[in-house]
Design a protein around this motif. Structure first.
Motif, PDB file in Angstrom:
ATOM      1  N   ALA A 727       0.762  -1.104  -0.185  1.00 27.16           N
ATOM      2  CA  ALA A 727       0.072   0.009  -0.131  1.00 27.16           C
ATOM      3  C   ALA A 727       0.949   1.498  -0.252  1.00 27.16           C
ATOM      4  CB  ALA A 727      -1.000   0.137   0.753  1.00 27.16           C
ATOM      5  N   MET A 728       1.871   1.068   0.867  1.00 25.76           N
ATOM      6  CA  MET A 728       2.647   2.526   1.069  1.00 25.76           C
ATOM      7  C   MET A 728       3.484   2.425  -0.631  1.00 25.76           C
ATOM      8  SD  MET A 728       4.389   1.742   4.667  1.00 25.76           S
ATOM      9  CE  MET A 728       6.182   2.643   4.342  1.00 25.76           C
ATOM     10  N   MET A 729       3.702   1.737  -1.517  1.00 22.13           N
ATOM     11  CA  MET A 729       4.037   1.401  -2.473  1.00 22.13           C
ATOM     12  C   MET A 729       2.934   2.209  -3.725  1.00 22.13           C
ATOM     13  SD  MET A 729       5.341  -1.508  -5.656  1.00 22.13           S
ATOM     14  CE  MET A 729       7.222  -2.335  -4.920  1.00 22.13           C
ATOM     15  N   SER A 730       2.622   1.567  -3.675  1.00 26.49           N
ATOM     16  CA  SER A 730       1.130   2.377  -4.475  1.00 26.49           C
ATOM     17  C   SER A 730       1.242   3.393  -4.342  1.00 26.49           C
ATOM     18  CB  SER A 730       0.398   1.582  -4.822  1.00 26.49           C
ATOM     19  OG  SER A 730       0.015   0.328  -5.122  1.00 26.49           O
ATOM     20  N   THR A 731       1.136   4.339  -3.044  1.00 21.33           N
ATOM     21  CA  THR A 731       0.508   5.954  -2.797  1.00 21.33           C
ATOM     22  C   THR A 731       1.450   6.410  -3.268  1.00 21.33           C
ATOM     23  OG1 THR A 731      -0.423   4.456  -0.522  1.00 21.33           O
ATOM     24  CG2 THR A 731       0.302   7.059  -0.676  1.00 21.33           C
ATOM     25  N   SER A 732       2.934   6.246  -2.834  1.00 18.56           N
ATOM     26  CA  SER A 732       4.211   6.908  -3.320  1.00 18.56           C
ATOM     27  C   SER A 732       3.661   7.056  -4.689  1.00 18.56           C
ATOM     28  CB  SER A 732       5.639   5.853  -3.195  1.00 18.56           C
ATOM     29  OG  SER A 732       5.124   5.022  -4.218  1.00 18.56           O
ATOM     30  N   SER A 733       3.428   6.773  -5.776  1.00 19.03           N
ATOM     31  CA  SER A 733       3.181   6.937  -6.654  1.00 19.03           C
ATOM     32  C   SER A 733       1.828   8.110  -7.231  1.00 19.03           C
ATOM     33  CB  SER A 733       3.637   5.976  -7.941  1.00 19.03           C
ATOM     34  OG  SER A 733       1.809   5.148  -7.718  1.00 19.03           O
ATOM     35  N   VAL A 734       1.185   7.364  -6.633  1.00 22.62           N
ATOM     36  CA  VAL A 734       0.019   7.994  -6.517  1.00 22.62           C
ATOM     37  C   VAL A 734       0.051   9.276  -5.970  1.00 22.62           C
ATOM     38  CG1 VAL A 734      -2.456   7.893  -5.445  1.00 22.62           C
ATOM     39  CG2 VAL A 734      -1.497   5.490  -7.021  1.00 22.62           C
ATOM     40  N   SER A 735       0.750   9.173  -5.279  1.00 25.40           N
ATOM     41  CA  SER A 735       0.916  10.676  -4.588  1.00 25.40           C
ATOM     42  C   SER A 735       0.919  12.202  -5.547  1.00 25.40           C
ATOM     43  CB  SER A 735       1.593  10.472  -2.725  1.00 25.40           C
ATOM     44  OG  SER A 735       2.448  10.100  -3.127  1.00 25.40           O
ATOM     45  N   VAL A 736       2.122  11.376  -5.557  1.00 24.03           N
ATOM     46  CA  VAL A 736       3.570  11.959  -7.077  1.00 24.03           C
ATOM     47  C   VAL A 736       2.563  12.571  -7.876  1.00 24.03           C
ATOM     48  CG1 VAL A 736       5.612  12.041  -8.137  1.00 24.03           C
ATOM     49  CG2 VAL A 736       5.625  11.306  -6.286  1.00 24.03           C
ATOM     50  N   THR A 737       1.777  11.691  -8.563  1.00 24.66           N
ATOM     51  CA  THR A 737       0.406  12.023  -9.626  1.00 24.66           C
ATOM     52  C   THR A 737      -0.835  12.815  -9.175  1.00 24.66           C
ATOM     53  OG1 THR A 737       0.498  10.205 -10.578  1.00 24.66           O
ATOM     54  CG2 THR A 737      -1.364  11.209 -11.618  1.00 24.66           C
ATOM     55  N   GLY A 738      -0.542  12.590  -7.762  1.00 22.31           N
ATOM     56  CA  GLY A 738      -1.762  13.696  -7.012  1.00 22.31           C
ATOM     57  C   GLY A 738      -0.964  15.245  -6.347  1.00 22.31           C
ATOM     58  N   LEU A 739       0.039  15.249  -6.704  1.00 27.06           N
ATOM     59  CA  LEU A 739       0.589  16.511  -6.260  1.00 27.06           C
ATOM     60  C   LEU A 739       0.984  17.123  -7.854  1.00 27.06           C
ATOM     61  CD1 LEU A 739       4.043  15.402  -4.079  1.00 27.06           C
ATOM     62  CD2 LEU A 739       2.224  16.570  -3.526  1.00 27.06           C
ATOM     63  N   GLY A 740       0.901  16.046  -8.679  1.00 20.93           N
ATOM     64  CA  GLY A 740       0.121  17.502 -10.120  1.00 20.93           C
ATOM     65  C   GLY A 740      -0.795  17.843 -10.123  1.00 20.93           C
ATOM     66  N   LEU A 741      -1.975  17.267 -10.292  1.00 25.32           N
ATOM     67  CA  LEU A 741      -2.785  17.685  -9.845  1.00 25.32           C
ATOM     68  C   LEU A 741      -3.086  18.497  -8.927  1.00 25.32           C
ATOM     69  CD1 LEU A 741      -4.907  13.701 -10.324  1.00 25.32           C
ATOM     70  CD2 LEU A 741      -4.508  15.550 -12.293  1.00 25.32           C
ATOM     71  N   LEU A 742      -2.416  18.575  -7.957  1.00 29.31           N
ATOM     72  CA  LEU A 742      -2.772  19.688  -7.441  1.00 29.31           C
ATOM     73  C   LEU A 742      -1.896  21.312  -7.529  1.00 29.31           C
ATOM     74  CD1 LEU A 742      -2.522  17.846  -3.122  1.00 29.31           C
ATOM     75  CD2 LEU A 742      -4.320  19.095  -4.359  1.00 29.31           C
ATOM     76  N   LEU A 743      -1.334  20.722  -8.357  1.00 31.31           N
ATOM     77  CA  LEU A 743      -0.681  22.005  -8.723  1.00 31.31           C
ATOM     78  C   LEU A 743      -1.212  22.128 -10.520  1.00 31.31           C
ATOM     79  CD1 LEU A 743       2.030  23.812  -9.526  1.00 31.31           C
ATOM     80  CD2 LEU A 743       3.352  22.252 -11.119  1.00 31.31           C
ATOM     81  N   ARG A 744      -1.316  21.814 -10.741  1.00 32.71           N
ATOM     82  CA  ARG A 744      -2.612  22.617 -12.339  1.00 32.71           C
ATOM     83  C   ARG A 744      -3.693  23.359 -11.532  1.00 32.71           C
ATOM     84  NH1 ARG A 744      -6.730  18.849 -14.743  1.00 32.71           N
ATOM     85  NH2 ARG A 744      -7.426  19.206 -16.581  1.00 32.71           N
ATOM     86  N   ARG A 745      -4.658  22.983 -10.506  1.00 31.31           N
ATOM     87  CA  ARG A 745      -5.787  22.907  -9.636  1.00 31.31           C
ATOM     88  C   ARG A 745      -4.759  24.524  -9.373  1.00 31.31           C
ATOM     89  NH1 ARG A 745      -9.610  20.228  -5.830  1.00 31.31           N
ATOM     90  NH2 ARG A 745      -9.918  19.255  -7.933  1.00 31.31           N
ATOM     91  N   ARG A 746      -4.101  24.508  -8.722  1.00 34.83           N
ATOM     92  CA  ARG A 746      -3.006  25.893  -7.746  1.00 34.83           C
ATOM     93  C   ARG A 746      -3.422  26.877  -8.738  1.00 34.83           C
ATOM     94  NH1 ARG A 746       0.135  23.388  -5.114  1.00 34.83           N
ATOM     95  NH2 ARG A 746       1.805  23.767  -6.063  1.00 34.83           N
ATOM     96  N   LEU A 747      -2.250  26.439 -10.231  1.00 33.36           N
ATOM     97  CA  LEU A 747      -2.201  26.765 -11.554  1.00 33.36           C
ATOM     98  C   LEU A 747      -3.369  27.751 -11.536  1.00 33.36           C
ATOM     99  CD1 LEU A 747       1.085  25.421 -13.043  1.00 33.36           C
ATOM    100  CD2 LEU A 747       0.840  27.214 -11.565  1.00 33.36           C
ATOM    101  N   LEU A 748      -4.418  26.961 -12.396  1.00 36.47           N
ATOM    102  CA  LEU A 748      -5.562  27.323 -12.366  1.00 36.47           C
ATOM    103  C   LEU A 748      -6.451  28.136 -11.375  1.00 36.47           C
ATOM    104  CD1 LEU A 748      -7.316  23.968 -13.956  1.00 36.47           C
ATOM    105  CD2 LEU A 748      -6.066  26.150 -15.772  1.00 36.47           C
ATOM    106  N   ASN A 749      -6.169  28.033 -10.736  1.00 29.47           N
ATOM    107  CA  ASN A 749      -6.743  29.383  -9.091  1.00 29.47           C
ATOM    108  C   ASN A 749      -5.616  29.947  -9.699  1.00 29.47           C
ATOM    109  OD1 ASN A 749      -8.668  26.785  -8.792  1.00 29.47           O
ATOM    110  ND2 ASN A 749      -7.838  26.518  -6.880  1.00 29.47           N
TER     111      ASN A 749
END
Length: 756
Positions: A727-749
């Motif tokens: 679960a920790m392994m999967s969370t690491s890659s998902v979290s990095v992808t999620g950080l990209g989406l958060l950056l996308r939302r922050r830049l749009l805002n």
């Protein structure tokens, strides 16, 4: 390919072939573009990629196939099936294993027949789980092993195989009644990794949704009616000069100019501008824009294959394959990451073996196996491999939504962090580029023959009008003067010997209905003066109000002089002030005369580096700045400043047709708003910071995960089992992808806040 480590492997495999000159690999498009010598065989390329552990086919893919790649349709379907299968087999394993073990009747558990059947069922279930739901994991690991490398799936496959092996060992040690097996652990690991991969792909699909819309325009088929006939043809069959009817709300299929009707078009998918734009006779339309409620008649100026939309899509593809220099350092780490994890897991196993030296051998093997399984399942190289691409994709996507195309992607973002000087062109950059003719003075010879002269000028300017504001303004105005005479000309003749002189004008020969071939020159004072001098005439000095001067020469004689005026962009002054406030040195280069340069300089408060500058002069000024150690961003329209855009550290182009896509710049501002430069700088700065954070996060996360797997948290009551590690392994890659989406939302805002 799942991350940058995979793209790097493919890149190395292809680049290692003798005769390959260059190779670019796109994670988003799942494709590689290869430039090579003629003697390189396609079969060699395919063989090299397959030897690296990947499947490959040679040939250009269709637009629909590229859309499917960005939507990850086939992979998501496969993962959905894997999750369904994992759920089914996991239910069997947990019901027949843990549930029966803790809640089943003791008499049943001690029955020899039941015990044999139960263990056999559990073994078959876990093997079926690995073969079906986990097949994609083991297949990837096997292909990597054949290629002599390792990846994330190698770690999971090794951990799962070890779990099954230890279970069989414990069966031999404990017997069939109460053995210590890890079937449920293996099932949990595979289910969690599959679920994590599914979430990761969904996140990546969301990040490319904007570009899917752009590609969909290429896939959208259009059938148009040829003017004057009932014949309908596919858009791909149209050629320059064809006149077609574009129906209300239809997609404009090719670049062209409007000759009948008026409408408004929506160019939001290309420019990010949601408001429709009014189009009248003489205005140019670009493929991919959508017509409004009016039926219009359009003359095709560029076929579908060479249209602005088609070339824009190719530019987008280029932006998706670029790498940030920082990414190369990350790739060095990922190349040795899996090997390091195996070494750490092995050392941890040896430590456990020594600590439990007093236990029986099979018990030691069980403990060592648990420890090694946990370490192997905890670490994830894909998190590192995704750290840079996810942030870059977010930055590129938001920039695109704001009307900015980063054609060199991450390289441009990093280069922008070091810029010291911003050099601006004037016409179409600091000014709106919406030139209007304020005066036309005809030579006595052409008085009364204005329509004929207008046809000659339109014939000369038609080819380049779509890509230069001065040519567009002259063409648009004189097309209305020509009226029906232009349609008659188009039906019978054309301009020949077209010669465009960058920064000066155009020369050609035009045959009118009288059959006489006329030499036509339309351009600047310098070009026309040289032409007249060669014919033994002199261009008399004329004084006009401030503006741009365009002269027309026909058969060696001055036929007319045209004065155009332009206005500064409303956001030019605030943009220049904002750049200065950031610490940049801002200056202007222009091909216009000194009076016009001085007017703009005083109005906007920008230093004039040079006026009446040719493309060669602009290039020299940029090169001089670079030679002095400065980092230069050149902003222009891509026409008369193409060489200086290419020579600068970052070339930024204001969109004025198809030619700007091949002018050497790394950034294309599609929305024609000068303030987009500030937006670009903000996006680049925040994306670059996010890349550094992502890399640091991925390294720190993996370090903590491995330490916890080694037992560093036991003294704090934290115990990590293989499923938790997975679960920790999967969370690491998902979290990095999620950080990209958060950056996308922050830049749009941030962008919306700036607009407000």
């Amino acid at each position: 390919m799942t991350c940058s480590a995979c793209t790097n492997t493919v890149d190395k495999a292809i680049s290692g072939i003798k005769g390959v000159q260059d190779c670019t690999v796109s994670l988003a498009l799942q494709e590689a573009r290869v430039f090579h010598q003629p003697d390189v065989r396609p079969a060699d390329l395919v063989s090299a990629i397959e030897d690296a552990g990947f499947e490959a086919k040679v040939g250009e893919r269709t637009t629909l196939q590229k859309i499917e790649s960005m939507r990850h349709q086939s992979e998501l379907e496969r993962l959905r099936q894997s999750l369904t299968q994992a759920s089914l087999y996991s239910s069997v394993i947990f019901a027949g294993g843990v549930a029966v073990q803790y809640f089943g009747p003791r008499s049943v558990l001690e029955s020899q027949v039941i015990s044999v059947a139960r263990q056999f069922t559990l073994l078959v279930a876990v093997l079926a789980l690995c073969a079906t739901a986990g097949g994609w994991i083991f297949s990837s690991a096997l292909e990597a092993l054949k290629a002599g490398r390792a990846n994330m799936h190698t770690l999971i496959a090794a951990s799962s195989t070890l779990g099954i092996a230890i279970s069989l060992s414990n069966l031999a040690r404990d017997g069939l009644s109460h053995p210590q097996t890890y079937y449920d652990t293996v099932a949990g690991v595979i289910f969690i990794v599959t679920a994590g991969r599914y979430c990761d792909i969904l996140s990546r699909r969301q990040a490319t949704s904007t570009f899917v819309g752009l590609y969909s325009m290429l896939h959208e088929s259009a059938v148009l009616q040829i003017k004057g006939t009932k014949r309908q043809v596919q858009a791909s069959m149209l050629r320059a000069g064809d006149e077609v009817m574009v129906e209300p709300f239809a997609l404009v299929p090719c670049d062209g100019y409007l000759v009948q009707g008026s409408t408004y078009v929506n160019e939001s998918i290309m420019t990010g501008e949601s408001m429709p734009i009014t189009k009248k006779i003489g205005d140019f339309l670009y493929a991919g824009s959508r017509n409004g409620p009016g039926q219009i008649q359009v003359v095709v100026s560029q076929d579908e294959g060479g249209s602005f939309l088609n070339r824009l899509v190719k530019a987008v593809e280029s932006s998706l394959v670029s790498k940030v220099p920082m990414q190369q350092n990350v790739e060095i780490i990922t190349n040795y990451f899996v090997l390091a994890v195996f070494v750490i897991a092995g050392l941890a196993g040896l430590r456990t073996w020594k600590q439990l030296g007093s236990l029986p051998v099979l018990a030691q093997i069980d403990a060592v196996g648990r420890q090694v399984m946990t370490v192997l399942a905890a670490a994830c190289p894909c998190a590192l491999g995704l750290a840079t691409p996810c942030a870059i994709m977010a930055g590129i996507d938001v920039a695109w939504r704001r009307g900015i195309l980063l054609m060199d992607g991450g390289r441009t973002m990093e280069a922008l962090q070091h810029i010291t000087h911003v050099v601006l062109d004037k016409t179409g950059t600091l000014t709106q580029g919406l030139l209007r003719i304020s005066e036309i003075k005809y030579n006595r010879t052409w008085e009364g023959k204005e329509k004929e002269l207008a046809v000659l000028v339109c014939a000369a300017e038609e080819h380049g009008a779509s890509s230069h504001p001065v040519g567009a303004a002259v063409f648009r105005a004189l097309l209305q003067v020509a009226g029906d005479a232009w349609k008659e000309f188009k039906d019978t003749s054309e301009a020949v010997g077209l010669d465009e002189i960058p920064g000066h004008g155009v020369k050609c020969q035009v045959k009118l209905t009288d059959g006489k071939l006329r030499d036509v020159v339309v351009g600047s004072r310098t070009l026309v003066a040289d032409t007249l001098r060669a014919c033994g005439s002199v261009l008399e000095h004329a004084t006009y109000d401030e503006g741009l001067y365009v002269f027309v020469v026909v058969d060696g004689e001055l036929a007319a002089s045209i004065v155009l005026k332009d206005t500064a962009r409303p956001d030019a002054k605030t943009t220049i002030d904002a750049l200065k406030a950031r610490g940049y040195h801002v200056s202007m280069l222009t091909g216009d005369n000194k009076d016009e340069a001085r007017r703009i300089s005083n109005l906007l408060g920008v230093t004039v580096m040079a006026a009446s500058a040719t493309p060669e002069t602009k290039l020299k000024h940029v090169q001089d700045l670079i030679a002095q150690g400065h980092k230069v961003a050149m902003v222009g329209d891509g026409m008369n400043d193409g060489p200086s855009l290419a020579a600068s550290d970052v070339g930024i182009m204001m969109a004025h047709g198809t030619k700007c896509l091949s002018s050497g710049g790394g950034v294309l501002i599609l929305n024609s708003q000068l303030r987009s430069i500030s937006t670009l700088l903000d996006i680049a700065a925040k994306t670059t910071r996010q890349i550094k954070f992502n890399v640091g996060w991925a390294l720190a996360y993996n370090a903590v995960a491995v330490l916890l797997a080694l037992g560093a948290g036991k003294s704090y009551g934290i115990t990590i089992t293989p499923p938790i590690a997975a679960a920790m392994m999967s969370t690491s890659s998902v979290s990095v992808t999620g950080l990209g989406l958060l950056l996308r939302r922050r830049l749009l805002n941030d962008g919306w806040a700036a607009d407000e």
